[in-house]
Design an enzyme around this catalytic site. Structure first.
Site, PDB file in Angstrom:
ATOM      1  N   ASP A  49       0.386  -4.637   7.598  1.00  0.00           N
ATOM      2  CA  ASP A  49       1.036  -4.648   6.338  1.00  0.00           C
ATOM      3  C   ASP A  49       1.592  -3.130   5.913  1.00  0.00           C
ATOM      4  O   ASP A  49       2.064  -2.798   4.812  1.00  0.00           O
ATOM      5  CB  ASP A  49       0.381  -5.165   5.134  1.00  0.00           C
ATOM      6  CG  ASP A  49      -0.992  -4.518   4.605  1.00  0.00           C
ATOM      7  OD1 ASP A  49      -1.253  -3.559   5.506  1.00  0.00           O
ATOM      8  OD2 ASP A  49      -1.663  -4.980   3.551  1.00  0.00           O
ATOM      9  N   SER A  50       0.921  -2.116   6.590  1.00  0.00           N
ATOM     10  CA  SER A  50       1.751  -0.782   6.378  1.00  0.00           C
ATOM     11  C   SER A  50       3.107  -0.730   6.511  1.00  0.00           C
ATOM     12  O   SER A  50       3.726   0.273   6.079  1.00  0.00           O
ATOM     13  CB  SER A  50       0.937   0.129   7.417  1.00  0.00           C
ATOM     14  OG  SER A  50       1.097  -0.237   8.558  1.00  0.00           O
ATOM     15  N   ASP A  88      -1.347  -8.754  10.374  1.00  0.00           N
ATOM     16  CA  ASP A  88      -2.530  -8.238   9.152  1.00  0.00           C
ATOM     17  C   ASP A  88      -2.181  -8.841   7.918  1.00  0.00           C
ATOM     18  O   ASP A  88      -0.865  -9.145   7.547  1.00  0.00           O
ATOM     19  CB  ASP A  88      -1.901  -6.819   9.172  1.00  0.00           C
ATOM     20  CG  ASP A  88      -2.890  -6.111   8.166  1.00  0.00           C
ATOM     21  OD1 ASP A  88      -3.899  -6.503   8.097  1.00  0.00           O
ATOM     22  OD2 ASP A  88      -2.507  -4.857   7.957  1.00  0.00           O
ATOM     23  N   LYS A 118      -6.041 -10.167  11.001  1.00  0.00           N
ATOM     24  CA  LYS A 118      -6.891  -9.006  10.354  1.00  0.00           C
ATOM     25  C   LYS A 118      -6.796  -9.039   8.879  1.00  0.00           C
ATOM     26  O   LYS A 118      -5.677  -9.463   8.277  1.00  0.00           O
ATOM     27  CB  LYS A 118      -6.439  -7.696  10.831  1.00  0.00           C
ATOM     28  CG  LYS A 118      -7.124  -6.434  10.160  1.00  0.00           C
ATOM     29  CD  LYS A 118      -7.135  -5.010  10.763  1.00  0.00           C
ATOM     30  CE  LYS A 118      -5.661  -4.692  10.030  1.00  0.00           C
ATOM     31  NZ  LYS A 118      -6.014  -4.249   8.534  1.00  0.00           N
ATOM     32  N   GLU A 120      -8.892  -7.324   5.255  1.00  0.00           N
ATOM     33  CA  GLU A 120      -9.602  -6.391   4.670  1.00  0.00           C
ATOM     34  C   GLU A 120     -10.841  -6.713   3.873  1.00  0.00           C
ATOM     35  O   GLU A 120     -10.601  -7.849   3.202  1.00  0.00           O
ATOM     36  CB  GLU A 120      -8.677  -5.399   3.784  1.00  0.00           C
ATOM     37  CG  GLU A 120      -7.550  -4.522   4.501  1.00  0.00           C
ATOM     38  CD  GLU A 120      -6.898  -3.663   3.606  1.00  0.00           C
ATOM     39  OE1 GLU A 120      -6.881  -3.456   2.540  1.00  0.00           O
ATOM     40  OE2 GLU A 120      -5.794  -3.261   4.300  1.00  0.00           O
ATOM     41  N   GLU A 187     -11.916   2.081   9.452  1.00  0.00           N
ATOM     42  CA  GLU A 187     -10.981   3.078   9.242  1.00  0.00           C
ATOM     43  C   GLU A 187     -11.281   4.184   8.325  1.00  0.00           C
ATOM     44  O   GLU A 187     -11.985   4.024   7.288  1.00  0.00           O
ATOM     45  CB  GLU A 187      -9.601   2.597   8.274  1.00  0.00           C
ATOM     46  CG  GLU A 187      -8.592   3.531   7.857  1.00  0.00           C
ATOM     47  CD  GLU A 187      -7.358   2.972   7.330  1.00  0.00           C
ATOM     48  OE1 GLU A 187      -7.217   1.647   7.363  1.00  0.00           O
ATOM     49  OE2 GLU A 187      -6.550   3.703   6.945  1.00  0.00           O
TER      50      GLU A 187
HETATM   51  O1  KIV Z   1      -1.671  -2.113   7.780  1.00  0.00           O
HETATM   52  C1  KIV Z   1      -1.934  -1.316   8.691  1.00  0.00           C
HETATM   53  O2  KIV Z   1      -1.213  -0.747   9.396  1.00  0.00           O
HETATM   54  C2  KIV Z   1      -3.367  -1.426   8.691  1.00  0.00           C
HETATM   55  C3  KIV Z   1      -3.970  -0.114   9.427  1.00  0.00           C
HETATM   56  C4  KIV Z   1      -4.129   1.164   8.151  1.00  0.00           C
HETATM   57  C5  KIV Z   1      -5.390  -0.209   9.755  1.00  0.00           C
HETATM   58  O3  KIV Z   1      -4.284  -2.074   8.244  1.00  0.00           O
END
Ligand code: KIV
Length: 307
Positions: A49-50, A88, A118, A120, A187
């Site tokens: 989600d970056s 993500d 994934k 968090e 991280e």
């Molecule tokens: O969104 C992303 O790219 C991430 C990384 C910072 C691990 O979650």
């Protein structure tokens, strides 16, 4: 022609880790980059989600939606058919309830062809991980610096530097492992903490992003590796080439060549055969004159006067 790579699977990842060989993982959000990463042999791809920051220009990852993620994950899957692609889960697509989490995780699998998801968070998210895994979806936990909670964490800073915080991260890792996560991303935690968690992991793989070499593999943010994110470069990122600079120089050259009439050159356009062009001229000269609506109205008026 080299044999196309076989699909990267969960057993492949565990076997590689068992041999003591590090797993390679990068972020990626689009088709051409996914194609290159696949050619380079990268095993795992995170559609992170970056992308809210690197691709969409937001100041944080929080505004990213599931629809944003699905669109990008689909493009990545098309570019990297054999990579292990991880979707993500964006902000508030799993925190509100277990059911929300399972439904949105399912979208990554059904609509984008992802191999895993994934999310968090630690022990508080263990029930989400368990439900997702129970639904048959491989799940990855993410601990340490978790960007969706950056405000609560006090900014983008190393996590787990004190003994108490390090212990909390270790407990969270165990909770995620017991919930069924097959992998945990650490991280920006100290290298020795990452080593301890890796050594104590029994059924899950540990990956490092800025957390040192003692993990089962490494993750980097693609945009940081190639100077493609203009706002900042985190300390942990290694720059492997300055693609941003190369592209900027190319853009400036194009701008100058167009205004100086150096672009295009004959190799940049298409011609037509002389005889076809002569025929076209002939067609144009004998074609009946078309009349505009105004002319028609005018000629009607004239005709009227004559009567
Ligand atoms: O969104 C992303 O790219 C991430 C990384 C910072 C691990 O979650």
């Amino acid at each position: 022609m080299p044999e196309p790579r076989k699909k990267i699977t969960l057993p492949y990842l565990f076997e590689k880790a068992a041999r003591g060989e590090p797993i390679t993982w990068l972020t990626c959000y689009d088709y051409p980059t996914a194609y290159l990463q696949e050619q380079a042999g990268i095993e795992m791809i995170l559609v992170g989600d970056s992308l809210g920051m690197t691709m969409l220009g937001y100041d944080s990852t929080l505004p990213v939606t599931m629809d944003d993620m699905i669109r990008h994950a689909q493009a990545v899957r098309r570019g990297a058919p054999t990579a292990f692609v991880v979707g993500d889960m964006p902000y508030m697509t799993y925190q509100p309830s277990v059911e929300t989490a399972v439904r949105n995780a399912g979208r990554f699998m059904a609509e984008a062809g992802c191999d895993a998801i994934k999310l968090e968070g630690g022990a508080a998210m263990a029930d989400r991980i368990k439900a997702i895994v129970d639904a048959g979806i491989p799940a990855i936990g993410h601990l340490g610096l978790t960007p969706q909670s950056v405000s609560a964490l006090g900014g983008f800073r190393v996590q787990g530097k004190s003994a108490a915080m390090a212990k909390k991260i270790m407990d969270d890792a165990k909770a995620l492992e017991q919930a069924g996560a097959f992998m945990i991303l650490l991280e920006m935690v100290p290298d020795r903490l990452c080593k301890l968690i890796t050594e104590r992991a029994e059924t899950c793989l540990i990956m490092s992003l800025g957390s040192g070499p003692h993990a089962h593999g490494q993750l980097l943010i693609y945009h940081d590796m190639f100077g493609l994110y203009p706002k900042f470069k985190p300390k942990m990122a290694k720059v492997y080439g300055n693609a941003g600079e190369v592209i900027l120089n190319g853009l400036k050259a194009y701008h100058d060549e167009v205004i100086n009439r150096q672009f295009p050159q004959p190799e940049n356009w298409f011609g037509m055969k002389d005889e076809e062009y002569a025929e076209l001229e002939k067609l144009l000269s004998i074609a009946p004159q078309t009349t505009t609506p105004e002319e028609t109205a005018e000629s009607k008026k004239k005709k009227g006067k004559k009567k």
